[in-house]
Design an enzyme around this catalytic site. Structure first.
Site, PDB file in Angstrom:
ATOM      1  N   LYS A  22       0.851  -1.205   0.000  1.00 14.51           N
ATOM      2  CA  LYS A  22       0.000   0.000   0.000  1.00 14.51           C
ATOM      3  C   LYS A  22       0.875   1.238   0.000  1.00 14.51           C
ATOM      4  O   LYS A  22       0.676   2.166  -0.771  1.00 14.51           O
ATOM      5  CB  LYS A  22      -0.889   0.005   1.231  1.00 14.51           C
ATOM      6  CG  LYS A  22      -1.504   1.385   1.553  1.00 14.51           C
ATOM      7  CD  LYS A  22      -2.375   1.392   2.791  1.00 14.51           C
ATOM      8  CE  LYS A  22      -1.650   1.693   4.049  1.00 14.51           C
ATOM      9  NZ  LYS A  22      -1.434   3.109   4.346  1.00 14.51           N
ATOM     10  N   ASN A  23       1.913   1.243   0.878  1.00 16.18           N
ATOM     11  CA  ASN A  23       2.699   2.460   1.074  1.00 16.18           C
ATOM     12  C   ASN A  23       3.705   2.727  -0.029  1.00 16.18           C
ATOM     13  O   ASN A  23       4.452   3.694   0.035  1.00 16.18           O
ATOM     14  CB  ASN A  23       3.361   2.440   2.457  1.00 16.18           C
ATOM     15  CG  ASN A  23       2.302   2.556   3.543  1.00 16.18           C
ATOM     16  OD1 ASN A  23       1.155   2.920   3.260  1.00 16.18           O
ATOM     17  ND2 ASN A  23       2.677   2.223   4.766  1.00 16.18           N
ATOM     18  N   CYS A 116      -4.351  12.320  12.557  1.00 21.61           N
ATOM     19  CA  CYS A 116      -5.190  11.128  12.528  1.00 21.61           C
ATOM     20  C   CYS A 116      -5.045  10.447  13.891  1.00 21.61           C
ATOM     21  O   CYS A 116      -4.485  10.996  14.827  1.00 21.61           O
ATOM     22  CB  CYS A 116      -4.772  10.206  11.387  1.00 21.61           C
ATOM     23  SG  CYS A 116      -3.131   9.573  11.651  1.00 21.61           S
ATOM     24  N   ARG A 121       0.906  14.179  12.485  1.00 25.38           N
ATOM     25  CA  ARG A 121       1.237  13.985  11.055  1.00 25.38           C
ATOM     26  C   ARG A 121       1.587  15.320  10.383  1.00 25.38           C
ATOM     27  O   ARG A 121       0.939  15.744   9.417  1.00 25.38           O
ATOM     28  CB  ARG A 121       0.070  13.298  10.337  1.00 25.38           C
ATOM     29  CG  ARG A 121      -0.484  12.088  11.040  1.00 25.38           C
ATOM     30  CD  ARG A 121       0.510  10.961  11.234  1.00 25.38           C
ATOM     31  NE  ARG A 121       0.967  10.355  10.019  1.00 25.38           N
ATOM     32  CZ  ARG A 121       0.367   9.346   9.399  1.00 25.38           C
ATOM     33  NH1 ARG A 121      -0.737   8.879   9.876  1.00 25.38           N
ATOM     34  NH2 ARG A 121       0.862   8.845   8.301  1.00 25.38           N
ATOM     35  N   ASP A 124       5.893  19.705   7.883  1.00 19.94           N
ATOM     36  CA  ASP A 124       6.895  20.786   7.866  1.00 19.94           C
ATOM     37  C   ASP A 124       8.166  20.391   7.122  1.00 19.94           C
ATOM     38  O   ASP A 124       8.792  21.221   6.450  1.00 19.94           O
ATOM     39  CB  ASP A 124       7.229  21.234   9.298  1.00 19.94           C
ATOM     40  CG  ASP A 124       7.645  20.061  10.176  1.00 19.94           C
ATOM     41  OD1 ASP A 124       6.991  19.007  10.113  1.00 19.94           O
ATOM     42  OD2 ASP A 124       8.649  20.163  10.892  1.00 19.94           O
ATOM     43  N   ASP A 305       4.542   0.358  11.905  1.00 18.52           N
ATOM     44  CA  ASP A 305       3.305  -0.230  11.374  1.00 18.52           C
ATOM     45  C   ASP A 305       3.104  -1.676  11.835  1.00 18.52           C
ATOM     46  O   ASP A 305       2.072  -2.266  11.548  1.00 18.52           O
ATOM     47  CB  ASP A 305       3.290  -0.187   9.840  1.00 18.52           C
ATOM     48  CG  ASP A 305       3.147   1.231   9.344  1.00 18.52           C
ATOM     49  OD1 ASP A 305       3.323   1.468   8.137  1.00 18.52           O
ATOM     50  OD2 ASP A 305       2.881   2.124  10.172  1.00 18.52           O
ATOM     51  N   ARG A 397      -8.867  -0.118   4.210  1.00 18.49           N
ATOM     52  CA  ARG A 397      -7.996   0.888   3.588  1.00 18.49           C
ATOM     53  C   ARG A 397      -6.692   0.277   3.144  1.00 18.49           C
ATOM     54  O   ARG A 397      -6.085   0.711   2.173  1.00 18.49           O
ATOM     55  CB  ARG A 397      -7.675   2.007   4.585  1.00 18.49           C
ATOM     56  CG  ARG A 397      -8.840   2.847   4.981  1.00 18.49           C
ATOM     57  CD  ARG A 397      -8.401   3.998   5.831  1.00 18.49           C
ATOM     58  NE  ARG A 397      -7.348   4.776   5.153  1.00 18.49           N
ATOM     59  CZ  ARG A 397      -6.971   5.983   5.558  1.00 18.49           C
ATOM     60  NH1 ARG A 397      -7.530   6.528   6.618  1.00 18.49           N
ATOM     61  NH2 ARG A 397      -6.045   6.637   4.920  1.00 18.49           N
TER      62      ARG A 397
HETATM   63  C1  EPZ Z   1       4.378   6.638   6.069  1.00 18.30           C
HETATM   64  O1  EPZ Z   1       3.726   7.727   6.694  1.00 18.30           O
HETATM   65  C2  EPZ Z   1       3.357   5.513   6.035  1.00 18.30           C
HETATM   66  N1  EPZ Z   1       2.181   5.924   5.259  1.00 18.30           N
HETATM   67  C3  EPZ Z   1       2.936   5.146   7.452  1.00 18.30           C
HETATM   68  O2  EPZ Z   1       2.076   4.005   7.357  1.00 18.30           O
HETATM   69  C4  EPZ Z   1       4.176   4.730   8.244  1.00 18.30           C
HETATM   70  O3  EPZ Z   1       3.789   4.476   9.575  1.00 18.30           O
HETATM   71  C5  EPZ Z   1       5.208   5.873   8.208  1.00 18.30           C
HETATM   72  O4  EPZ Z   1       5.517   6.194   6.831  1.00 18.30           O
HETATM   73  C6  EPZ Z   1       6.506   5.494   8.910  1.00 18.30           C
HETATM   74  O5  EPZ Z   1       7.015   4.343   8.337  1.00 18.30           O
HETATM   75  C7  EPZ Z   1       2.254   5.911   3.903  1.00 18.30           C
HETATM   76  O6  EPZ Z   1       3.275   5.608   3.309  1.00 18.30           O
HETATM   77  C8  EPZ Z   1       0.984   6.283   3.182  1.00 18.30           C
HETATM   78  P1  EPZ Z   1       6.772   9.883   8.179  1.00 18.30           P
HETATM   79  P2  EPZ Z   1       4.437   9.197   6.681  1.00 18.30           P
HETATM   80  O7  EPZ Z   1       6.751  11.114   7.353  1.00 18.30           O
HETATM   81  O8  EPZ Z   1       5.138   9.402   5.401  1.00 18.30           O
HETATM   82  C9  EPZ Z   1       6.686  13.141  11.646  1.00 18.30           C
HETATM   83  C10 EPZ Z   1       0.129   2.733   7.672  1.00 18.30           C
HETATM   84  O9  EPZ Z   1      -0.444   2.223   8.633  1.00 18.30           O
HETATM   85  N2  EPZ Z   1       6.796  14.116  10.555  1.00 18.30           N
HETATM   86  O10 EPZ Z   1       7.952   8.971   8.123  1.00 18.30           O
HETATM   87  O11 EPZ Z   1       3.421  10.193   7.099  1.00 18.30           O
HETATM   88  C11 EPZ Z   1       5.344  12.412  11.627  1.00 18.30           C
HETATM   89  O12 EPZ Z   1       4.372  13.165  12.311  1.00 18.30           O
HETATM   90  C12 EPZ Z   1       0.697   4.140   7.758  1.00 18.30           C
HETATM   91  O13 EPZ Z   1       0.276   2.158   6.554  1.00 18.30           O
HETATM   92  C13 EPZ Z   1       6.964  15.465  10.873  1.00 18.30           C
HETATM   93  O14 EPZ Z   1       7.001  15.843  12.046  1.00 18.30           O
HETATM   94  O15 EPZ Z   1       5.486   8.991   7.859  1.00 18.30           O
HETATM   95  C14 EPZ Z   1       5.661  11.123  12.317  1.00 18.30           C
HETATM   96  O16 EPZ Z   1       5.622  11.317  13.729  1.00 18.30           O
HETATM   97  C15 EPZ Z   1       0.538   4.722   9.150  1.00 18.30           C
HETATM   98  N3  EPZ Z   1       7.072  16.366   9.863  1.00 18.30           N
HETATM   99  C16 EPZ Z   1       7.098  10.833  11.881  1.00 18.30           C
HETATM  100  O17 EPZ Z   1       7.629  12.088  11.427  1.00 18.30           O
HETATM  101  C17 EPZ Z   1       7.025  15.990   8.541  1.00 18.30           C
HETATM  102  O18 EPZ Z   1       7.129  16.864   7.655  1.00 18.30           O
HETATM  103  C18 EPZ Z   1       7.203   9.819  10.761  1.00 18.30           C
HETATM  104  O19 EPZ Z   1       6.451  10.305   9.684  1.00 18.30           O
HETATM  105  C19 EPZ Z   1       6.848  14.624   8.241  1.00 18.30           C
HETATM  106  C20 EPZ Z   1       6.750  13.705   9.260  1.00 18.30           C
END
Ligand code: EPZ
Length: 418
Positions: A22-23, A116, A121, A124, A305, A397
């Site tokens: 999915k991701n 969420c 999420r 920045d 995950d 989803r």
């Molecule tokens: C991806 O989310 C995945 N979703 C998530 O899977 C997965 O948990 C995550 O990567 C980590 O592996 C998809 O690919 C659609 P991040 P993403 O940016 O890209 C913070 C599932 O169940 N952050 O690595 O949103 C953020 O809040 C989902 O399939 C900032 O602060 O993850 C989080 O705490 C859930 N600022 C952490 O970093 C930013 O600009 C990791 O987020 C971006 C992220």
């Protein structure tokens, strides 16, 4: 989707094939926007998030067709650069169109993705990285307005945290920027390497994907390509935990075991016997489940995950362990639902203290997010009596045929109307 009803007590055995990740699939569909013409993506999971992403890119003017697990995206002529509020609110991964739109059109208007059930999420890092490439942003009425008045230029960007989404958006913008972009502290998840592989097939020049330093040399334009989505390591891990809970042996096919390294290490520490093939993993557990500490980290650390599924496993292990969630600030929401089934879990900040119990008891429980929902169904596999899992749209989803695949392995599980 109707409630899922699962009755505990059955042991699972047999073989199940996982779908495409999915991701990765969601980002590949967005990346298809970068090239005029028809890009074909195979091994796409049949899940609602993919349908939503197809709606997002169609709204931009691309023509999307699905045939079984193949999606074609014809991005010949884009008519809009806006990802509307209702779609982004439904699926925050829609933010993945930001990079391709500024790359292809030099502008984008994407609704601010909300938080969420697992955390705020923020985006920045996406914004800061794209600004370094020459994108200018305005934020108004809940929208992110991006323009690149002077076009995109290469830059050196160091991510504060190896964000998966930020790495992907930067990658998709940099491929058409003028000059060289270096992304330092890039995310290393296998889905990043999968995205880079499709971009290279489209004519991009990328090296280092899958490592912490990715180098992109911008090219004039990209052309459509054909690509097959990498197997879903999280779906695979979810079924491995189902096998670990009930004993197995279960063989998962369609996944690269190397993408599950830390998960396999932890399952072995918990008392499982693991054997692997080129695109398969077999798990058998004959002895007791041992409590095993886990902490979630960016890849190649233990995946966040897989945290809920592992907590469901530890709820039945012998002894106590600590599960530490380092990636999201609020990903223990579902522990309360597990406690309703008799689990002994105490949350202390970003630690969950889990003491294994002899038996879990079936109860009505609610999905709080995608992975938590899957974890609750897994807990139901070993709970006494019947567990009814509601709000199962979360599961739909991200898991193609979740109930059918578990039932095919021998689980007593059905949807309420099934
Ligand atoms: C991806 O989310 C995945 N979703 C998530 O899977 C997965 O948990 C995550 O990567 C980590 O592996 C998809 O690919 C659609 P991040 P993403 O940016 O890209 C913070 C599932 O169940 N952050 O690595 O949103 C953020 O809040 C989902 O399939 C900032 O602060 O993850 C989080 O705490 C859930 N600022 C952490 O970093 C930013 O600009 C990791 O987020 C971006 C992220």
């Amino acid at each position: 989707m109707d409630p899922i009803i699962v009755r505990g007590g059955r042991s699972l055995s047999g073989e199940v094939r996982v779908a495409g990740a999915k991701n990765s699939a969601l980002k590949l569909i967005a990346a298809a926007l970068l090239a005029p013409g028809q890009t074909r993506i195979d091994n796409v999971p049949d899940i609602s998030d993919v349908a939503t992403m197809a709606e997002v890119v169609s709204g931009l003017g691309a023509e999307v067709r699905r045939q079984d697990n193949t999606i074609t995206v014809d991005a010949g002529s884009l008519v809009s650069h806006e990802a509307p509020y209702e779609l982004v609110a439904r699926m925050r991964a829609s933010i993945a169109v930001l990079g391709p739109l500024v790359g292809r059109l030099g502008r984008a208007r994407v609704a601010m993705p909300g938080g969420c059930n697992i955390g705020s999420r923020k985006v920045d890092m996406h914004i800061a990285g794209l600004e370094a490439l020459g994108v200018r942003f305005e934020f108004e009425h809940g929208y992110i307005d991006a323009t690149a008045p002077g076009g995109l230029h290469g830059a050196e960007v160091t991510l504060e945290f190896p964000s998966v989404g930020a790495t992907e958006n930067l990658l998709m913008a940099a491929v058409l920027a003028d000059g060289i972009t270096v992304i330092e502290n890039a995310a290393r998840e296998p889905e990043i390497a999968d995205l880079a592989a499709m971009l290279v097939a489209m004519g991009a020049s990328i090296s280092g994907a899958g490592t912490s330093i990715i180098t992109v040399e911008g090219v004039e334009s990209l052309k459509p390509a054909t690509h097959s989505v990498v197997g879903d390591r999280i779906e695979a891990g979810t079924f491995l935990v189902a096998a670990a809970l009930t004993g197995g042996p279960v063989t998962i096919t369609g996944v690269d075991p190397a993408h599950l390294d830390m998960v396999l290490v932890k399952l072995e520490q918990a008392g499982c016997e693991i054997t692997t093939g080129p695109d398969s993993v077999t798990l058998l557990r004959t002895g007791t489940l041992r409590a095993t500490d886990v902490q979630t980290l960016p890849y190649p650390g233990f995946p966040t995950d897989m945290q809920p599924q592992f907590m469901a496993l530890m709820a039945r292990a012998e002894g106590g362990c600590v599960i530490t969630e380092n990636v999201f600030e609020n990903r223990f929401m579902f522990a309360d639902e597990l406690v309703r089934m008799g689990a002994d879990v105490r949350i202390e900040g970003h630690h969950a203290l889990v003491k294994g119990v002899e038996t879990l008891s079936g109860a009505p429980v609610r999905c709080t997010d995608l992975r938590a929902g899957a974890a609750l169904v897994l807990a139901g596999l070993v709970a006494e009596g019947e567990t009814e899992v509601t709000d199962t749209f979360h599961i739909e989803r991200g898991y193609e045929g979740f109930v059918e695949k578990l039932a095919a392995l021998g689980a007593d599980v059905r949807t309420a109307t099934g």
